[in-house]
Design a protein around this motif. Structure first.
Motif, PDB file in Angstrom:
ATOM      1  N   THR A 200       0.829  -1.207   0.000  1.00  0.00           N
ATOM      2  CA  THR A 200       0.000   0.000   0.000  1.00  0.00           C
ATOM      3  C   THR A 200       0.861   1.254   0.000  1.00  0.00           C
ATOM      4  O   THR A 200       0.565   2.228  -0.705  1.00  0.00           O
ATOM      5  N   LEU A 243      -4.599 -10.027  -4.733  1.00  0.00           N
ATOM      6  CA  LEU A 243      -4.892  -8.600  -4.591  1.00  0.00           C
ATOM      7  C   LEU A 243      -3.734  -7.744  -5.094  1.00  0.00           C
ATOM      8  O   LEU A 243      -3.928  -6.787  -5.864  1.00  0.00           O
ATOM      9  N   TYR A 300      -8.757  -9.835   2.359  1.00  0.00           N
ATOM     10  CA  TYR A 300      -7.879  -9.734   1.195  1.00  0.00           C
ATOM     11  C   TYR A 300      -8.590 -10.259  -0.055  1.00  0.00           C
ATOM     12  O   TYR A 300      -8.481  -9.668  -1.143  1.00  0.00           O
ATOM     13  N   GLN A 303     -11.185  -7.731  -1.327  1.00  0.00           N
ATOM     14  CA  GLN A 303     -10.513  -6.614  -1.996  1.00  0.00           C
ATOM     15  C   GLN A 303      -9.976  -7.030  -3.360  1.00  0.00           C
ATOM     16  O   GLN A 303     -10.004  -6.244  -4.317  1.00  0.00           O
ATOM     17  N   TYR A 328     -17.994  -4.188  -1.569  1.00  0.00           N
ATOM     18  CA  TYR A 328     -17.614  -3.313  -0.454  1.00  0.00           C
ATOM     19  C   TYR A 328     -18.496  -3.552   0.771  1.00  0.00           C
ATOM     20  O   TYR A 328     -18.025  -3.456   1.912  1.00  0.00           O
ATOM     21  N   LEU A 331     -16.943  -6.391   2.393  1.00  0.00           N
ATOM     22  CA  LEU A 331     -15.696  -6.010   3.051  1.00  0.00           C
ATOM     23  C   LEU A 331     -15.973  -5.305   4.375  1.00  0.00           C
ATOM     24  O   LEU A 331     -15.308  -5.575   5.385  1.00  0.00           O
ATOM     25  N   ALA A 340     -12.246   1.713   3.952  1.00  0.00           N
ATOM     26  CA  ALA A 340     -13.180   0.917   3.155  1.00  0.00           C
ATOM     27  C   ALA A 340     -14.481   1.670   2.943  1.00  0.00           C
ATOM     28  O   ALA A 340     -15.082   1.615   1.860  1.00  0.00           O
TER      29      ALA A 340
END
Length: 419
Positions: A200, A243, A300, A303, A328, A331, A340
């Motif tokens: 990230t 991912l 993970y 995503q 989403y 998630l 998120a």
């Protein structure tokens, strides 16, 4: 210091700090000595490079200078403790067994120095967040401000956490020794979390001049692949690699020839690495993800499925945004983080319109008080909704908070385009 020397020093510190720390830790196993010595080396460079010139190998200069500082400190300690012969013998033994990396273990893990050092930082005496932050700073060279952004805390708070973790290692006498293979399963979550955060930090740097730090993101992927070599069906690693590959596949299209950010709808999809997209899609179909998995693994995987919606759509207009919103929602049920929620608001705006997206942002200001991405998203949605004055104010706030040069340039361009 003249500008050229300042830039050279800042660059080598930003890009090589983690590797230099790792190399010195491999040899000397003393966290306190390594950090002090590297700090002294940087100070020496700031004094000497303006007059002596930037060396041909700046990282090598810092390494040599820091190494000398450590040896001086060890000699001073030996004199104080009257144990110079014993320390000298121990140092010579370390040199002979660790010239190219730590070799004191039985060799039943993996022969990768980066993984070895991440596993060292993942000592069970440290919690997952502290271990990951320490690995990011010491091993991968991510700056403390960028780590703070990843954890959604202030820089002083994160600096204090990292300091406490380092003091705990020193005070408790936690050795920088290579763990054996039987401890790997207990430390996989920390390794995965560290790799996720490092990726990230490379994929969306919080500071500095670059829109993407490809080398850092690539190193995070390599780290996961190395561990997968030892545990090829580990669900958390399979989901995480999928991912990462889906996001990393767009690296060549994310900036133009001048280094400016190119947003997803405007990217040239022929420049995407479709072989990596195909590999990631295959990983998402892996039998290891079909059974019960941990929350971390499931997060993970979800995503990755969101990223796959973008990566497999033939055009940006063909993206199934309603399905993205559904992902989403899944998630948030697993990991209800403000980041998120922010990403979901973007998807809601694409699926249902800017007013719906703005409504989805309600309540996030208190949870993301330092983020520049929240006002940036709000500015874009206000622009689409026709509120130019509100969009201008939101862009001003986003620009004020943003420390990444490429992102700030994009935000400034979009704000100026309002008028």
């Amino acid at each position: 210091m003249p500008q050229g020397h300042e830039e050279a020093l800042a660059t080598v510190v930003r890009e090589e700090w983690g590797r230099l720390t790792s190399l010195l830790l491999v040899h000397f196993r003393r966290l306190d000595l390594v950090e002090d010595a590297l700090g002294d080396a940087v100070e020496a460079a700031a004094r000497r490079w303006p007059t002596d010139g930037v060396p041909d190998n700046p990282a090598g200069w810092l390494h040599t200078t820091a190494r000398r500082r450590i040896l001086d400190r060890l000699r001073a300690e030996a004199m104080a403790q009257r144990k110079a012969p014993l320390l000298l013998v121990d140092h010579e033994h370390t040199q002979s067994t660790a010239t190219d990396g730590i070799r004191a273990d039985p060799g039943d893990l993996v022969e990768d120095d980066l993984l070895r050092l991440v596993l060292m930082c993942a000592h069970p005496a440290l919690d997952l967040a502290a271990a990951s932050a320490l690995s990011l700073r010491l091993v991968l060279g991510v700056t403390t401000p960028d780590i703070a952004r990843l954890f959604l805390v202030s820089e002083p708070t994160m600096a204090a956490r990292i300091t406490r973790a380092k003091k705990k290692i020193v005070a408790a006498g936690i050795p920088f020794a290579v763990p054996s293979a039987d401890v790997l399963p207990q430390r996989l979550d920390t390794v995965a979390h560290t790799a996720y955060l490092a990726f990230t930090a490379g994929y969306a740097p919080g500071s500095g001049p670059d829109a993407v730090r490809i080398a850092l993101a690539g190193e995070a992927i390599r780290l996961v692949r190395v561990v997968l070599g030892a545990r090829p069906d580990e669900p958390v690693l399979v989901a995480l690699l999928a991912l990462m590959l889906l996001q990393h596949s767009r690296r060549d299209a994310r900036v133009d020839d001048e280094g400016a950010i190119v947003l997803l709808p405007d990217q040239d999809r022929s420049r995407w690495h479709h072989d990596e997209v195909d590999e990631a899609v295959r990983l998402l179909r892996s039998p290891s993800l079909s059974g019960p998995v941990t929350i971390q693994t499931a997060a993970y995987a979800v995503q990755a499925r969101i990223a796959a919606e973008h990566a497999t759509a033939p055009t940006a207009d063909a993206t199934d945004w309603a399905r993205v919103v559904g992902h989403y929602d899944d998630l948030l049920a697993l990991s209800p983080t403000p980041s998120a929620r922010l990403a979901r608001a973007v998807a809601v705006a694409e699926a249902q319109g800017p007013e719906a997206g703005l409504a989805a942002l309600d309540g996030l200001d208190d949870e993301l008080p330092l983020s520049h991405r929240l006002p940036a998203v709000r500015a874009e949605l206000l622009t689409r909704a026709g509120d130019t004055q509100g969009a201008h104010a939101a862009y001003d706030l986003a620009i004020q908070r943003c420390d990444n040069d490429a992102e700030r340039a994009l935000l400034t361009q979009r704000r100026d385009a309002l008028t």
